[in-house]
Design an enzyme around this catalytic site. Sequence first.
Site, PDB file in Angstrom:
ATOM      1  N   ASP A  18      26.727  14.731  12.027  1.00  0.00           N
ATOM      2  CA  ASP A  18      25.072  14.856  12.247  1.00  0.00           C
ATOM      3  C   ASP A  18      24.244  13.975  11.360  1.00  0.00           C
ATOM      4  O   ASP A  18      24.274  13.569  10.190  1.00  0.00           O
ATOM      5  CB  ASP A  18      24.945  16.390  11.556  1.00  0.00           C
ATOM      6  CG  ASP A  18      23.453  17.006  11.763  1.00  0.00           C
ATOM      7  OD1 ASP A  18      23.699  17.471  13.065  1.00  0.00           O
ATOM      8  OD2 ASP A  18      22.507  16.855  11.185  1.00  0.00           O
ATOM      9  N   ILE A  19      23.176  13.291  12.193  1.00  0.00           N
ATOM     10  CA  ILE A  19      22.311  12.267  11.946  1.00  0.00           C
ATOM     11  C   ILE A  19      21.548  13.195  10.852  1.00  0.00           C
ATOM     12  O   ILE A  19      20.677  14.038  11.222  1.00  0.00           O
ATOM     13  CB  ILE A  19      21.768  11.622  12.890  1.00  0.00           C
ATOM     14  CG1 ILE A  19      22.352  11.355  13.957  1.00  0.00           C
ATOM     15  CG2 ILE A  19      20.835  10.558  12.452  1.00  0.00           C
ATOM     16  CD1 ILE A  19      23.818  10.583  13.527  1.00  0.00           C
ATOM     17  N   GLU A  61      21.866  16.152  17.783  1.00  0.00           N
ATOM     18  CA  GLU A  61      22.191  14.957  16.922  1.00  0.00           C
ATOM     19  C   GLU A  61      23.478  14.965  16.221  1.00  0.00           C
ATOM     20  O   GLU A  61      23.740  14.164  15.238  1.00  0.00           O
ATOM     21  CB  GLU A  61      20.866  14.638  15.956  1.00  0.00           C
ATOM     22  CG  GLU A  61      20.612  15.782  14.683  1.00  0.00           C
ATOM     23  CD  GLU A  61      20.004  16.706  15.021  1.00  0.00           C
ATOM     24  OE1 GLU A  61      19.848  17.538  14.020  1.00  0.00           O
ATOM     25  OE2 GLU A  61      19.494  16.909  16.273  1.00  0.00           O
TER      26      GLU A  61
END
Length: 137
Positions: A18-19, A61
């Site tokens: 996950d960003i 994301e």
Amino acid sequence: QRRHDRAPGIPFSVLLFDIDRFKQINDTWGHPQGDLVLKGIVQLVQGQLRNIDTLARWGGEEFALLLPQTGAAEARAVAEKLCLALAQAEFGKVGRVTASFGVATCQADESGAALLERVDEALYGAKRNGRNRVEVS
């Protein structure tokens, strides 16, 4: 629950990443720049993978990586390599971004749902423990 059809003794692992603070990227730079960051991340990650690996957008994301023929130690090494590569890359106006990684290797007779639950827990552990890191379940 359906079990995985795979040859006994041949491991496979799943990574979720996950960003970190992606909403802040969109809020600061706008959604077009956020989209460029996502595309850049996909290109960077795909360049690090083997032909048998699969990268998929898991949502927003968040991304999933399926790593066939990959045991726990190898999967952790892949995640650590990707985590470092992302942290060192520049993404246009946005600059540097980081990601948090969860890693899980399928256990004998484990359902897909149980594997995904473990890797998701590892990802959220990485977030809770400071982001820009790898956690293994």
